[in-house]
Design a protein around this motif. Structure first.
Motif, PDB file in Angstrom:
ATOM      1  N   GLU A  57       0.834  -1.154   0.060  1.00  0.00           N
ATOM      2  CA  GLU A  57       0.038   0.097   0.216  1.00  0.00           C
ATOM      3  C   GLU A  57       1.034   1.064   0.017  1.00  0.00           C
ATOM      4  O   GLU A  57       0.683   2.216  -0.777  1.00  0.00           O
ATOM      5  CB  GLU A  57      -0.858   0.000   1.293  1.00  0.00           C
ATOM      6  N   PHE A 203      -7.182  14.578  -0.223  1.00  0.00           N
ATOM      7  CA  PHE A 203      -8.066  13.944   0.512  1.00  0.00           C
ATOM      8  C   PHE A 203      -9.459  14.041  -0.280  1.00  0.00           C
ATOM      9  O   PHE A 203     -10.190  13.146  -0.362  1.00  0.00           O
ATOM     10  CB  PHE A 203      -8.419  14.304   1.927  1.00  0.00           C
ATOM     11  N   VAL A 208     -11.699   6.048  -4.838  1.00  0.00           N
ATOM     12  CA  VAL A 208     -11.357   4.908  -4.257  1.00  0.00           C
ATOM     13  C   VAL A 208      -9.954   4.424  -4.663  1.00  0.00           C
ATOM     14  O   VAL A 208      -9.872   4.116  -5.953  1.00  0.00           O
ATOM     15  CB  VAL A 208     -12.479   3.908  -4.325  1.00  0.00           C
ATOM     16  N   GLY A 209      -9.112   4.049  -3.720  1.00  0.00           N
ATOM     17  CA  GLY A 209      -7.934   3.293  -3.951  1.00  0.00           C
ATOM     18  C   GLY A 209      -6.740   4.058  -4.905  1.00  0.00           C
ATOM     19  O   GLY A 209      -6.106   3.557  -5.474  1.00  0.00           O
ATOM     20  N   SER A 219      -3.137   8.661   7.670  1.00  0.00           N
ATOM     21  CA  SER A 219      -4.155   7.657   8.308  1.00  0.00           C
ATOM     22  C   SER A 219      -3.343   7.154   9.512  1.00  0.00           C
ATOM     23  O   SER A 219      -3.950   6.228  10.157  1.00  0.00           O
ATOM     24  CB  SER A 219      -4.433   6.572   7.130  1.00  0.00           C
ATOM     25  N   LYS A 222      -3.093   8.703  14.175  1.00  0.00           N
ATOM     26  CA  LYS A 222      -3.527   8.313  15.364  1.00  0.00           C
ATOM     27  C   LYS A 222      -2.597   7.383  16.046  1.00  0.00           C
ATOM     28  O   LYS A 222      -2.298   7.247  17.419  1.00  0.00           O
ATOM     29  CB  LYS A 222      -4.833   7.617  15.220  1.00  0.00           C
ATOM     30  N   ILE A 223      -2.163   6.331  15.361  1.00  0.00           N
ATOM     31  CA  ILE A 223      -1.363   5.286  16.263  1.00  0.00           C
ATOM     32  C   ILE A 223       0.127   5.761  16.266  1.00  0.00           C
ATOM     33  O   ILE A 223       0.748   4.953  16.381  1.00  0.00           O
ATOM     34  CB  ILE A 223      -1.312   4.007  15.389  1.00  0.00           C
TER      35      ILE A 223
ATOM     36  N   HIS B  24     -13.886  -2.240  -2.010  1.00  0.00           N
ATOM     37  CA  HIS B  24     -13.515  -0.810  -1.583  1.00  0.00           C
ATOM     38  C   HIS B  24     -13.919  -0.627  -0.209  1.00  0.00           C
ATOM     39  O   HIS B  24     -15.324  -0.548  -0.259  1.00  0.00           O
ATOM     40  CB  HIS B  24     -13.433   0.112  -2.499  1.00  0.00           C
ATOM     41  N   PHE B  26     -14.162   1.679   3.208  1.00  0.00           N
ATOM     42  CA  PHE B  26     -13.799   3.098   3.814  1.00  0.00           C
ATOM     43  C   PHE B  26     -13.907   2.976   5.438  1.00  0.00           C
ATOM     44  O   PHE B  26     -15.161   2.732   5.886  1.00  0.00           O
ATOM     45  CB  PHE B  26     -14.891   4.097   3.547  1.00  0.00           C
ATOM     46  N   ASN B  29      -9.184   5.027  10.574  1.00  0.00           N
ATOM     47  CA  ASN B  29      -7.585   4.633  10.847  1.00  0.00           C
ATOM     48  C   ASN B  29      -7.560   3.528  11.757  1.00  0.00           C
ATOM     49  O   ASN B  29      -7.984   3.588  12.752  1.00  0.00           O
ATOM     50  CB  ASN B  29      -7.098   5.708  11.424  1.00  0.00           C
ATOM     51  N   ASP B  30      -6.574   2.684  11.471  1.00  0.00           N
ATOM     52  CA  ASP B  30      -6.153   1.572  12.433  1.00  0.00           C
ATOM     53  C   ASP B  30      -7.329   0.982  13.183  1.00  0.00           C
ATOM     54  O   ASP B  30      -7.522   0.921  14.094  1.00  0.00           O
ATOM     55  CB  ASP B  30      -5.318   2.318  13.356  1.00  0.00           C
ATOM     56  N   ILE B  49      -9.545  -3.193  -0.815  1.00  0.00           N
ATOM     57  CA  ILE B  49      -8.670  -2.051  -0.892  1.00  0.00           C
ATOM     58  C   ILE B  49      -9.175  -0.975  -0.083  1.00  0.00           C
ATOM     59  O   ILE B  49     -10.507  -0.769  -0.034  1.00  0.00           O
ATOM     60  CB  ILE B  49      -8.755  -1.431  -2.387  1.00  0.00           C
ATOM     61  N   GLN B  50      -8.631  -0.518   1.077  1.00  0.00           N
ATOM     62  CA  GLN B  50      -8.678   0.139   2.131  1.00  0.00           C
ATOM     63  C   GLN B  50      -8.459   1.685   2.032  1.00  0.00           C
ATOM     64  O   GLN B  50      -7.535   2.122   1.572  1.00  0.00           O
ATOM     65  CB  GLN B  50      -8.332  -0.274   3.562  1.00  0.00           C
ATOM     66  N   ASP B  51      -9.508   2.495   2.452  1.00  0.00           N
ATOM     67  CA  ASP B  51      -9.153   4.110   2.567  1.00  0.00           C
ATOM     68  C   ASP B  51      -9.685   4.283   3.922  1.00  0.00           C
ATOM     69  O   ASP B  51     -10.498   3.453   4.429  1.00  0.00           O
ATOM     70  CB  ASP B  51      -9.927   4.796   1.581  1.00  0.00           C
ATOM     71  N   TYR B  52      -8.943   5.518   4.426  1.00  0.00           N
ATOM     72  CA  TYR B  52      -9.103   5.666   5.947  1.00  0.00           C
ATOM     73  C   TYR B  52      -9.689   7.003   6.065  1.00  0.00           C
ATOM     74  O   TYR B  52      -9.311   7.882   5.374  1.00  0.00           O
ATOM     75  CB  TYR B  52      -7.853   5.056   6.823  1.00  0.00           C
ATOM     76  N   TYR B  53     -10.322   7.311   7.191  1.00  0.00           N
ATOM     77  CA  TYR B  53     -10.754   8.450   7.487  1.00  0.00           C
ATOM     78  C   TYR B  53     -10.585   8.421   8.906  1.00  0.00           C
ATOM     79  O   TYR B  53     -10.370   7.561   9.701  1.00  0.00           O
ATOM     80  CB  TYR B  53     -11.957   8.733   7.317  1.00  0.00           C
ATOM     81  N   MET B  59     -15.459  11.594   6.390  1.00  0.00           N
ATOM     82  CA  MET B  59     -16.187  10.604   5.957  1.00  0.00           C
ATOM     83  C   MET B  59     -17.357  11.052   5.404  1.00  0.00           C
ATOM     84  O   MET B  59     -18.138  11.176   4.075  1.00  0.00           O
ATOM     85  CB  MET B  59     -16.392   9.476   6.689  1.00  0.00           C
ATOM     86  N   GLY B  69     -18.262   4.686  -4.963  1.00  0.00           N
ATOM     87  CA  GLY B  69     -17.197   3.688  -5.218  1.00  0.00           C
ATOM     88  C   GLY B  69     -17.089   2.744  -4.118  1.00  0.00           C
ATOM     89  O   GLY B  69     -16.185   1.903  -3.983  1.00  0.00           O
ATOM     90  N   TYR B  70     -17.362   3.289  -2.689  1.00  0.00           N
ATOM     91  CA  TYR B  70     -16.972   2.555  -1.473  1.00  0.00           C
ATOM     92  C   TYR B  70     -18.216   1.395  -1.225  1.00  0.00           C
ATOM     93  O   TYR B  70     -19.113   1.660  -1.639  1.00  0.00           O
ATOM     94  CB  TYR B  70     -17.015   3.136  -0.322  1.00  0.00           C
TER      95      TYR B  70
END
Lengths: 258, 353, 302
Positions: A57, A203, A208-209, A219, A222-223, B24, B26, B29-30, B49-53, B59, B69-70
């Motif tokens: 990724e 953003f 997507v992707g 992303s 946070k961690i 896909h 959404f 995070n984590d 396939i991941q997207d994060y917010y 979001m 698309g999600y």
């Protein structure tokens, strides 16, 4: 007398370089740090680079970022140079507004408004939409750098070329363009930097992707950003440096303005 | 140089996209176990396939502007409510979801989606207080109440070592609870009272921080942090791993707190609804659901997951609240424009003064 | 003669049309959408409410001035603007002082090293923004070396300890850091062209080095300073990430409030109002500034 001034200049310039590189040293050093906390030195390791090789990724995102930044900076440089010259030669109020306003527009509004526009015309969000957005906010930076350059030029040079019977195109290619090159180069560097680092507008305009490196990194905020991010940043810097060095070796004329 | 070039080569090799079916997602995070995702990819022969917010609003802004698309989105309950009302969500085909039987009935049929027509619970967190055990003990600060972040007398001892969330809903929620009101109280008088509490405490805080408090706690820069339970679990583990001379722990204030219940939903515009249903069902399998808690430290609304969850984690009432604790927790409702504008005004005033 | 004039008209459009068309489509059009949005009501759950509503078979416009009235109904937004402008002005000035010697040094060094030196200025900025800010957070950390040394020194003078993290100082340092290249690059592009013979001539006439600088280099570099100042001042004005990460409890700027409208309170119309005001204010400030500097440059040149 002159030497003393140069010394003063060199020392103050060196201090500014120090300021620029202080955090960078930390970024690079911590990419070899054997602690995921990214807060204090624990021990040396290559493991973050090793991990990175398997992080599909992150690598795809880095690649996306490089592609987007190169294309956007390229197109923005062309458009921005044209705008810069036009702004200097002709009093174009509208163009001046159009060039300045995107720099002033808050990123979020620009991101949201472009997203609304892209959706309205039914465009699929992806690399292309990100590039279109990046070009928009980069043009102004290039135009202003070019304009600052032209202002310092002697208009007599161009006049003289004209008098010698050069066509406008010849005149542009042989005289104006090389003279403008430091400005264009400065603009292109700024555009590339802005594009590769943009988060907010990306953003909103990313599909997507089509993740970029800043999106990936945010992303992880946070961690606590892991040294893997330092590693990828270090690599990205190296890759860009190599690409630019190779490019300038291949065509020194472009970079020297000769 | 060679190294750089080989990475470059790898980058190029990596770019051609695999021809497999794609899903896909959404998500926060984590907020997923990568191991479980890999398991699903193996089972379905597809690619997730991941997207994060990192905030509900991010979001929502993206979905509201029409981004499609999600196939699978993980929103918190108040966002689910808003998304349902805006007619964004697909009704879930329960026949394709046999694992629904595993879900804890206590987390089903909630007011934001009666009958769980559009959403199924995924995980939950509480908003609580993480703290540096040794420092608070030395100073004689009792970790049991919101007073730790709101009472100036307590705060005087830990001035500049406290961060609170940079989130109006969460901070007002905490202040309202501290005052004995509901987190969803919209009475202007009560909100102003809460604003007063926050303003009095603000000079003692180091920052509004929703992003890096895990790290600040683990490093020891900050002694008290207002944040999500799953993050505090992470901070606790990190501090332990880094062999600090202090421990990080967390507590749920006795006055009660905000509970965030995150859900799995499928947008109407999703391209691969079948695969999304398949993933929802996969994630509701006890063992898979447990992976989320074990990896991320989130609470689990899946009854069948409990046997697989790390017992040490399961014992913590701040993460897995018992009935008594649960009764003090409240989920945030979706708010209307008027309330949002009022809160925003109060919030801006807080930030500026 | 006629031919030249024709050529000029032709090249005017050739030069200005492509960037103009691009910006009209991808900047002006979406901005108009958002300007219109500032007269609409926010949607009940975020986004925008419909602006055309059907009321018993009749279509009516549902627009409002409420969002704009909200801006002028209180002084907090004005105070925010003033505060942000304060941050932006100090950042711009500090950038100017730091960028000038650097740009001058690069412009005066040999052809070969010039490119390298320039590249070195921008290189740190190809690592990620967040990573750089996190590096600064390590530097500012209360347990970090810098804070300890500083407090050690302060202690010698009997002054109390300070914290750097989450302070306006930390914010300004990072604001300067992030924007410095945007001052250096245009300034360099401008300084690079200065005619060394002018300086030599001035020296021959007996002008001291500071006089030479003030009489020749400085006035000639004003267009570079202007461009750099614009590129620093405006982006700082709308900044929100640095105040968010480093500003502590008091570091709020107008950018944060705009972000709040679009994100936390999902109030797009009011977010648009604030953005429009910020954009217009910034453009006006810049136009005034560049006019002033042009006048001064004109005076300096004569």
């Amino acid at each position: 007398m002159m030497a003393r001034k140069n010394l003063l200049l060199a020392v103050s310039a060196a201090l500014v370089y120090l300021f620029l590189y202080l955090p960078l040293v930390i970024v690079v050093v911590f990419s070899f740090n054997d602690s995921k906390l990214n807060a204090e030195w624990v021990g040396f390791t290559w493991k973050w680079y090793g991990k990175l090789l398997y992080n599909q990724e992150m690598l795809t995102a880095a690649m996306n970022s490089l592609i987007i930044a190169s294309v956007s900076a390229g197109i923005a440089t062309i458009l921005g140079t044209l705008a810069g010259i036009a702004m200097h030669q002709y009093r174009l109020r509208l163009l001046q507004m159009l060039v300045l306003a995107p720099i002033a527009m808050p990123e979020i509004l620009m991101g949201v408004s472009l997203l609304v526009l892209f959706i309205m015309v039914n465009m699929t969000l992806g690399l292309i939409s990100i590039m279109l957005a990046h070009i928009t906010f980069c043009i102004g930076f290039v135009a202003l750098a070019v304009q600052a350059r032209i202002s310092s030029l002697d208009p007599a040079l161009i006049e003289a070329a004209r008098d010698l019977g050069a066509t406008p195109w010849q005149c542009f290619r042989e005289i104006t363009l090389p003279l403008l090159m430091p400005g264009i180069l400065a603009g292109a560097l700024m555009a590339f930097t802005l594009s590769i680092d943009d988060f907010v507008i990306t953003f909103f305009t990313a599909g997507v992707g089509s993740s970029t490196l800043p999106l990936q990194i945010y992303s992880m905020v946070k961690i606590a950003v892991t040294p893997e991010v330092n590693a990828v940043s270090t690599l990205l810097m190296l890759v860009t440096l190599v690409v630019i060095t190779v490019a300038s070796r291949l065509s020194p004329a472009i970079f020297r303005g000769e | 140089m060679k190294r750089v070039l080989s990475v470059l080569m790898l980058l190029f090799l990596a770019s051609p996209v695999l021809a497999a079916e794609e899903l896909h997602m959404f998500n926060w995070n984590d907020y997923i176990s990568e191991e479980v995702v890999a398991g699903f990819e193996k089972e379905c022969g597809c690619k997730v396939i991941q997207d994060y917010y990192s905030g509900t609003e991010e979001m929502m802004a993206k979905l509201q502007a029409g981004a499609s698309g999600y196939d699978l989105v993980i929103p918190t309950q108040n966002a689910v409510q808003a998304l349902i009302q805006q007619d964004f969500l697909e009704k879930l085909d329960k026949a394709a979801l046999p694992n629904i039987k595993n879900e804890d009935p206590g987390f089903l049929n909630r007011s934001y989606d009666p009958g769980n027509i559009y959403s199924l619970p995924y995980a939950y967190t509480t908003t609580l207080i993480g703290y540096n055990v040794e420092r608070l003990k030395e100073l004689g600060v009792e970790p049991n109440s919101w007073a730790v972040i709101f009472d100036p007398q307590v705060l005087a001892k830990i001035k500049g070592k406290v961060t609170v969330m940079d989130d109006a809903d969460e901070l007002f929620g905490a202040a309202l609870k501290y005052l004995g009101y509901s987190v969803n109280d919209t009475d202007e008088k009560h909100l102003r009272e809460a604003q007063g509490v926050i303003m009095k405490a603000k000079p003692y805080w180091a920052a509004f921080n929703s992003s890096s408090y895990i790290k600040e706690l683990t490093v020891g820069n900050i002694w008290v942090a207002h944040g999500y339970s799953s993050d505090m679990v992470q901070a606790r583990n990190d501090a332990k791993d880094a062999k600090r001379d202090f421990m990080v722990n967390f507590f749920l204030p006795k006055e009660g707190a905000v509970l965030a219940l995150d859900n799995m939903v499928i947008p109407k515009k999703a391209k691969n609804k079948k695969l999304a249903l398949q993933l929802i069902n996969f994630l509701m399998d006890g063992k898979n659901a447990a992976g989320l808690s074990n990896d991320v430290g989130a609470g689990n609304p899946n009854a069948a997951a409990l046997p697989f969850i790390n017992p040490e984690l399961k014992e913590l009432t701040a993460i897995f609240p018992d009935q008594k604790v649960l009764s003090t927790l409240e989920t945030l409702d979706s708010t209307n424009t008027k309330v949002r504008r009022l809160k925003n005004k109060l919030w801006t005033e807080i930030k500026l003064k | 003669m006629l031919k030249t004039v024709q050529g000029k008209v032709w090249s005017k459009y050739l030069l200005s049309l492509p960037p103009m068309a691009y910006l009209l489509i991808f900047f002006a059009a979406p901005t108009m959408i958002m300007l219109f949005a500032s007269f609409r009501y926010p949607g009940e759950y975020g986004g925008l409410a419909p602006w055309l509503v059907q009321d018993g078979g009749q279509w009516t416009l549902d627009l409002t001035l409420e969002n704009w009235q909200r801006l002028f109904g209180t002084d907090i937004y004005l105070r925010l603007f003033v505060k942000s402008i304060g941050y932006a002005v100090s950042t711009t000035l500090i950038c100017m002082f730091m960028a000038y010697p650097l740009a001058l040094m690069i412009a005066r060094s040999g052809r070969k090293s010039r490119d390298l030196l320039l590249l070195l200025v921008i290189l740190p900025f190809w690592s990620n923004f967040l990573v750089r800010i996190y590096a600064w957070m390590i530097i500012f950390s209360p347990v970090g070396a810098l804070t300890r040394i500083l407090n050690g020194v302060l202690d010698l003078f009997g002054a109390g300890p300070v914290t750097l993290m989450y302070s306006p100082t930390a914010m300004i340092v990072c604001l300067v850091y992030v924007h410095l290249p945007f001052m250096v690059l245009p300034l360099y592009a401008n300084l690079e062209k200065h005619d060394p013979y002018l300086l030599d001539a001035a020296q021959d006439l007996g002008a001291g080095k500071w006089r030479r600088f003030w009489l020749i280099t400085w006035p000639l570099s004003l267009p570079g300073i202007t461009a750099g100042s614009i590129l620093v001042f405006i982006p700082v004005l709308g900044m929100f990430a640095i105040p968010d990460l480093l500003g502590g409890t008091d570091g709020i700027m107008i950018g944060n409030v705009i972000k709040q409208q679009f994100m936390e309170s999902r109030d797009w119309p009011f977010g648009s109002v604030l953005s429009m005001v910020l954009t217009v204010a910034a453009v006006v400030v810049v136009l005034l500034g560049s006019r002033l500097s042009r006048q001064r440059a004109g005076m300096g040149g004569s």
